[in-house]
Design a protein around this motif. Structure first.
Motif, PDB file in Angstrom:
ATOM      1  N   VAL A  24       0.854  -1.175   0.000  1.00 61.77           N
ATOM      2  CA  VAL A  24       0.000   0.000   0.000  1.00 61.77           C
ATOM      3  C   VAL A  24       0.894   1.231   0.000  1.00 61.77           C
ATOM      4  O   VAL A  24       1.830   1.332   0.790  1.00 61.77           O
ATOM      5  CB  VAL A  24      -0.921  -0.003   1.235  1.00 61.77           C
ATOM      6  N   LYS A  25       0.605   2.171  -0.883  1.00 62.21           N
ATOM      7  CA  LYS A  25       1.438   3.366  -0.990  1.00 62.21           C
ATOM      8  C   LYS A  25       1.190   4.295   0.196  1.00 62.21           C
ATOM      9  O   LYS A  25       0.060   4.431   0.676  1.00 62.21           O
ATOM     10  CB  LYS A  25       1.133   4.101  -2.289  1.00 62.21           C
ATOM     11  N   ASN A  26       2.282   4.894   0.654  1.00 58.32           N
ATOM     12  CA  ASN A  26       2.172   5.823   1.780  1.00 58.32           C
ATOM     13  C   ASN A  26       2.299   7.274   1.353  1.00 58.32           C
ATOM     14  O   ASN A  26       2.491   8.158   2.185  1.00 58.32           O
ATOM     15  CB  ASN A  26       3.234   5.503   2.844  1.00 58.32           C
ATOM     16  N   ILE A  27       2.222   7.532   0.050  1.00 56.59           N
ATOM     17  CA  ILE A  27       2.298   8.897  -0.482  1.00 56.59           C
ATOM     18  C   ILE A  27       1.017   9.196  -1.241  1.00 56.59           C
ATOM     19  O   ILE A  27       0.652   8.471  -2.166  1.00 56.59           O
ATOM     20  CB  ILE A  27       3.519   9.069  -1.412  1.00 56.59           C
ATOM     21  N   GLY A  28       0.332  10.258  -0.855  1.00 55.33           N
ATOM     22  CA  GLY A  28      -0.873  10.659  -1.571  1.00 55.33           C
ATOM     23  C   GLY A  28      -2.090   9.838  -1.194  1.00 55.33           C
ATOM     24  O   GLY A  28      -2.052   8.980  -0.307  1.00 55.33           O
ATOM     25  N   VAL A  29      -3.180  10.102  -1.925  1.00 57.58           N
ATOM     26  CA  VAL A  29      -4.456   9.434  -1.684  1.00 57.58           C
ATOM     27  C   VAL A  29      -4.830   8.642  -2.920  1.00 57.58           C
ATOM     28  O   VAL A  29      -4.748   9.162  -4.034  1.00 57.58           O
ATOM     29  CB  VAL A  29      -5.561  10.478  -1.368  1.00 57.58           C
ATOM     30  N   PRO A  30      -5.215   7.367  -2.767  1.00 56.17           N
ATOM     31  CA  PRO A  30      -5.644   6.601  -3.938  1.00 56.17           C
ATOM     32  C   PRO A  30      -6.958   7.137  -4.501  1.00 56.17           C
ATOM     33  O   PRO A  30      -7.654   7.925  -3.858  1.00 56.17           O
ATOM     34  CB  PRO A  30      -5.807   5.179  -3.388  1.00 56.17           C
ATOM     35  N   ASP A  31      -7.280   6.677  -5.680  1.00 58.27           N
ATOM     36  CA  ASP A  31      -8.525   7.100  -6.322  1.00 58.27           C
ATOM     37  C   ASP A  31      -9.717   6.524  -5.555  1.00 58.27           C
ATOM     38  O   ASP A  31      -9.760   5.331  -5.255  1.00 58.27           O
ATOM     39  CB  ASP A  31      -8.542   6.606  -7.774  1.00 58.27           C
ATOM     40  N   VAL A  32     -10.688   7.383  -5.219  1.00 58.78           N
ATOM     41  CA  VAL A  32     -11.858   6.987  -4.436  1.00 58.78           C
ATOM     42  C   VAL A  32     -13.111   7.211  -5.278  1.00 58.78           C
ATOM     43  O   VAL A  32     -13.293   8.287  -5.862  1.00 58.78           O
ATOM     44  CB  VAL A  32     -11.963   7.796  -3.122  1.00 58.78           C
ATOM     45  N   ARG A  33     -13.967   6.192  -5.344  1.00 56.04           N
ATOM     46  CA  ARG A  33     -15.252   6.313  -6.050  1.00 56.04           C
ATOM     47  C   ARG A  33     -16.371   6.016  -5.054  1.00 56.04           C
ATOM     48  O   ARG A  33     -16.380   4.972  -4.405  1.00 56.04           O
ATOM     49  CB  ARG A  33     -15.308   5.319  -7.203  1.00 56.04           C
ATOM     50  N   ASN A  34     -17.304   6.952  -4.928  1.00 54.73           N
ATOM     51  CA  ASN A  34     -18.416   6.806  -3.999  1.00 54.73           C
ATOM     52  C   ASN A  34     -19.695   6.408  -4.735  1.00 54.73           C
ATOM     53  O   ASN A  34     -19.970   6.891  -5.838  1.00 54.73           O
ATOM     54  CB  ASN A  34     -18.660   8.122  -3.247  1.00 54.73           C
ATOM     55  N   TYR A  35     -20.467   5.525  -4.118  1.00 45.59           N
ATOM     56  CA  TYR A  35     -21.779   5.141  -4.626  1.00 45.59           C
ATOM     57  C   TYR A  35     -22.818   5.575  -3.593  1.00 45.59           C
ATOM     58  O   TYR A  35     -22.806   5.108  -2.455  1.00 45.59           O
ATOM     59  CB  TYR A  35     -21.863   3.627  -4.846  1.00 45.59           C
ATOM     60  N   LYS A  36     -23.724   6.434  -4.012  1.00 46.29           N
ATOM     61  CA  LYS A  36     -24.756   6.927  -3.107  1.00 46.29           C
ATOM     62  C   LYS A  36     -25.989   6.041  -3.186  1.00 46.29           C
ATOM     63  O   LYS A  36     -26.177   5.293  -4.142  1.00 46.29           O
ATOM     64  CB  LYS A  36     -25.104   8.372  -3.452  1.00 46.29           C
ATOM     65  N   ARG A  37     -26.837   6.158  -2.179  1.00 48.21           N
ATOM     66  CA  ARG A  37     -27.996   5.269  -2.083  1.00 48.21           C
ATOM     67  C   ARG A  37     -28.955   5.471  -3.256  1.00 48.21           C
ATOM     68  O   ARG A  37     -29.633   4.532  -3.665  1.00 48.21           O
ATOM     69  CB  ARG A  37     -28.721   5.465  -0.764  1.00 48.21           C
TER      70      ARG A  37
END
Length: 956
Positions: A24-37
């Motif tokens: 797991v990378k410790n630099i930056g934030v990975p790509d996040v995809r949200n699914y809403k209800r």
């Protein structure tokens, strides 16, 4: 020998197995995809997550079981419509679920539809009135365990047995194929051989909830509690896990977690998202609402078959792309559009549209944001290290940065960047808004020397060699020579094309210290001696199979980064050859800064790429399997009256045959490829209906209407966001013919045709006989008609002959009448002469004559008078004139009924072309009377002055 063998095994494990675990990378934030209800059409809370063999994901949701195949969501509620709190998928594909007073399993039927089978009905309601919530489900030793607070229900070989809690169960866990329960009174219990055994020294956790148990090493188990933090259970002893991760859990509470990459732990929190830590408790990554999650309360976490992380949130679902070599510094780190980046004195500096920001390079990136360099709040086009000074090319000028602030302004004009002048050591040339300026290295640092006169064009794309200054502007280049005193350009030449084959210049760049000019992926160098451009075939061949590039940059590792359209790729240098890598960067498409290729390679593990909304970090050494071949599924096959669901681990269905009345079919496609779903595309072909594969499209639905009967094969393939295609997924089906084209119907048609032919042939024969009879009668009739016709023709001929004879006789009569008319006219003329003689005789003086002469004269006069009076020629003339012109007079009278007899006579005389004088004599009127009669006749006939009267009469 054993030592050597052991060493070989260890070495093999280290070199080949461990890298596949990933990290797991410790630099930056990975790509996040949200699914809403409102997207998955379910409840807010998602308590548990699972995945089947086909890659479909399942979520234990407040409104039931949710299924996601990458294209569409499906919801399967429990019979009592309660919340699903847990799920487990076994090897057979059954999906076991548990809710309030209900547990059982979903299993696909023959048509792939998930059907629910309740196991709660097997519980004796007389003994157990309330089952309560089922919180955990485990699969162990061919046995399914459903755990509630009061008891556990064990299902094996179709039989259900019950395990009662000593006091009250909290939760249960499977660790190293061992089943553990937490009891509120006896601590952690191990279930073996149908009995519960207490683990020593675990009752101290009775007043808290345990939400997770995971193996760290063979004898070390991590225990995750809700409020008291993390504990290590080792050698029958329990102790707190005094680490960064433990401090985070104590502060934010934890609802369990997951093991990722076999060397890291995901910890769900109630208040602040999730953290990922290593097996030493050091936090590697922290993702919360500020960094992209839609909700900070994480109820569940799950690692899918691609080592990506799914989170069941208190309100929604989140997907985190942990397997990607990319992480990002975006809005959560307070930076925006990035034009350049550089490492200087232990800090990472980035030039953005809002100024220059910096972050300590050696410290942890997890929490801190980038800080703004004081005095740089403006458009910053570049940041670079020149002679150990950090120079910022800013809208406010060329600035010197040190210690997080601007310490000196070298020049106040806006600058794009600076470069060393090879022919003048210690001097630099800078591109500013007014052209170019000269800078000089001094003991006090870089100083402004002078603005170059005579040229005001500028660009951030320029290079220098020992002889020339090269500038790319628009689609041309300028070749210029600096004067010896560096105050002006002694020569300026504009070049629009490098060869006769290609117009316009695409880019200008340095590769291994030499300037190259690129057009249509052909690279040229300039020969000063020959004053011409010549192509470097070796470099051109590197870009032979690459889309036309618009920018190129060589990094510190001699890798060649290129931009094309709105994407980038890299030719990674490996020994003496290059390897083209483009697929991983497709996720950056559309986010790159136009005309500013910003790649900062610190080393192979740390590569920064400037984006329109931040900075991307790329680890080229990170072994990953995220660019794998995707799988395509024909997810459903629908036609009027039925739907067949595919890809639910059901047994293979028999051949599909649909009636002709249902020949309107609909297909849906899916692919369990959850990364960058908006870029996943499908292509399909229905054989033999379609001649070729369809164009790639993100649409996952296809309908066909009015298919003819026959055998069809539907083929679907998918292409992921990296351009990799799957093998085709195939579905065969048959459309039955309509009843009137069925085989039996065709046989009936054949029999009817044979009978019809027989009947028709007989009727034809009868008709032929009748036709022969009627033909004989017809021939007789024709003969009689012909004979009658001949007789009629003879009769008509005789009448014609008689008519001709009458006509001939009439013609003779008319001829005689005409002759008589002529003779009568002669007589009239004669009488006229005789009347003249009579008038002459009257003029003779008779008295003067002798008697004999007088007698003779008198006798002659009487004789002439008698002749004139007794002559009836005039009446005969009138009669004959009317006979000759009878038809004319008849037509004239019919056309003009009011015409008088005298006018008829006048018309006849005019038709005969008699003169006015002759008419006057015949009609015994004066010539004036004739003219008056002519005028009245014209008026009665309705003639104007210009029309000829005689011509009009002749036309009647």
């Amino acid at each position: 020998m054993k030592l050597i063998k052991s060493y070989f095994i260890i070495t093999f494990f280290i070199l080949f197995i461990i890298p596949f675990f990933g990290q797991v990378k410790n630099i930056g934030v990975p790509d996040v995809r949200n699914y809403k209800r409102n997207e998955y059409k379910g409840g807010t809370q998602n308590w548990n997550i699972g995945q089947d063999k086909n890659g479909n994901l399942y979520f234990a949701n407040n409104n039931g079981l949710l299924q996601f195949d990458g294209s569409s969501w499906r919801k399967y509620p429990l019979p009592n419509l309660t919340s699903v709190r847990c799920l487990k998928i076994d090897d057979s594909g059954k999906i076991y679920v548990g809710g309030y007073n209900e547990f059982g399993y979903f299993q696909p039927d023959s048509k792939g539809k998930l059907k629910y089978t309740s196991l709660a009905k097997r519980v004796d309601s007389k003994k157990i009135k309330i089952i309560d919530f089922i919180w955990k489900i485990h699969s162990l030793n061919n046995q399914i365990i459903f755990q509630s607070f009061a008891r556990a229900y064990l299902f094996k070989d179709g039989k259900l047995t019950i395990l009662k809690a000593p006091k009250r169960f909290q939760f249960s866990f499977v660790v190293n194929n061992r089943l553990y329960f937490q009891d509120v009174e006896k601590g952690i219990l191990e279930y073996r051989d149908g009995k519960l055994y207490s683990l020593p020294n675990t009752t101290s956790l009775n007043n808290t909830e345990i939400w997770g148990m995971y193996t760290l090493t063979k004898d070390k188990t991590l225990i995750i509690t809700l409020e008291k933090g993390l504990f290590i259970y080792e050698d029958n002893n329990l102790k707190p896990w005094d680490t960064e991760a433990n401090a985070f859990v104590k502060k934010n509470n934890s609802l369990g977690g997951s093991i990722i990459n076999k060397n890291s732990i995901v910890l769900n929190s109630v208040l602040d998202g999730i953290i990922i830590c290593d097996f030493n408790g050091k936090i590697i990554q922290h993702v919360n609402r500020k960094k992209g999650l839609q909700n900070n309360t994480v109820l569940s976490s799950f690692i899918d078959n691609k080592n990506n992380l799914w989170l069941g949130l208190d309100n929604g679902i989140a997907y985190i792309n942990e397997s990607s070599p990319f992480t990002y510094f975006g809005f959560s780190y307070d930076i925006s559009t990035v034009y350049a980046s550089v490492i200087y004195e232990g800090n990472l500096y980035v030039a953005t549209n809002q100024g220059v920001f910096y972050h300590a390079w050696n410290s942890n990136f997890k929490e801190d944001v980038f800080k703004l360099v004081e005095g740089t709040t403006a458009q910053s086009w570049n940041v670079q290290v020149i002679d150990n000074e950090l120079i910022c090319s800013n809208n406010r000028g060329a600035l010197v940065i040190k210690g997080g602030r601007v310490t000196r302004i070298i020049d106040s004009k806006g600058y794009f960047g600076l470069k060393k002048i090879p022919s003048h050591p210690g001097f630099y040339i800078g591109s500013n808004y007014d052209g170019f300026a000269i800078f000089q290295k001094t003991p006090n640092g870089l100083t402004f020397k002078n603005q170059i006169n005579g040229f005001d064009k500028s660009s951030n794309s320029f290079e220098l060699d020992e002889s020339y200054f090269w500038l790319k502007k628009d689609e041309s280049i300028y070749r210029m020579q600096l004067s010896d005193d560096l105050t002006n350009f002694s020569t300026i030449k504009k070049i629009n094309q490098l060869s006769s084959n290609y117009r316009n210049i695409g880019s200008i760049q340095k590769i291994d210290g030499k300037i190259y000019f690129q057009t249509n992926n052909h690279f040229y160098k300039f020969s000063k001696e020959q004053d011409l451009f010549y192509e470097d075939k070796k470099i051109s061949n590197l870009f032979k199979n690459i889309p036309t590039i618009n920018a190129l940059s060589q990094d510190s590792q001699s890798n060649l980064w290129y931009a094309f359209d709105e994407s980038i790729g890299v030719l990674m240098k490996q020994n003496n050859h290059y390897k083209n890598i483009v697929a991983p960067f497709s996720n950056l498409t559309g986010n790159l800064v136009s005309n500013y290729l910003s790649v900062n390679t610190i080393d192979s593990k740390n590569i920064f790429i400037g984006l329109t909304d931040g900075l991307a970090h790329y680890d080229s050494e990170l072994l990953n399997n995220f660019v794998t071949k995707p799988k395509a599924f024909i997810r459903s096959f629908s036609f009027p009256g039925d739907t067949i669901i595919l890809g639910n681990n059901q047994t293979k269905s028999e051949s599909i045959r649909i009636p002709y009345s249902s020949n309107h079919v609909r297909f849906t496609f899916s692919s369990p490829t959850y990364e960058n779903l908006e870029n996943v595309q499908f292509s399909y072909q229905l054989e033999p209906f379609d001649d070729k594969w369809s164009n790639w499209s993100t649409i996952s639905i296809k309908e066909y209407t009015n298919l003819r009967e026959g055998d069809y094969t539907m083929k679907v393939k998918v292409r992921n966001s990296y351009g990799i295609q799957s093998e085709p997924s195939v579905l065969s089906f048959t459309v039955s013919p309509p009843w009137y084209r069925h085989f039996l119907a065709l046989m009936i048609y054949f029999v009817l045709i044979v009978i019809s032919i027989y009947i028709i042939s007989n009727q034809i024969k009868m008709k032929i006989r009748k036709n022969k009879y009627y033909e004989t009668i017809e021939q007789r009739r024709l003969y009689l008609e012909k004979e009658s016709k001949i007789r009629q023709e003879q009769y008509d001929l005789e009448k014609e002959i008689e008519k001709l004879k009458n006509d001939k006789l009439q013609i003779k009569i008319l001829a005689k009448d005409k002759e008589l008319v002529n003779n009568s006219l002669q007589v009239v003329k004669k009488n006229k002469i005789l009347n003249g003689i009579i008038h002459k005789l009257k003029e003779i003086d008779v008295e003067a004559l002798d008697d004999s002469t007088k007698f003779q004269v008198s006798k002659l006069n009487k004789s002439i008078v008698k002749e004139v009076n007794t002559d009836k020629s005039w009446k005969d003339l009138e009669k004959h004139i009317k006979n000759v012109h009878f038809e004319f007079l008849k037509r004239l009278k019919e056309k003009y009924p009011t015409i008088s007899p005298r006018e008829l006579d006048l018309a006849t005389y005019l038709l005969m072309n008699m003169s006015t004088k002759e008419i006057a004599e015949i009609m015994n009127i004066s010539t004036g009377g004739v003219e008056l009669a002519r005028y009245r006749l014209r008026k009665k006939l309705g003639l104007n002055k210009k029309e000829n009267l005689i011509g009009f009469l002749m036309s009647i």
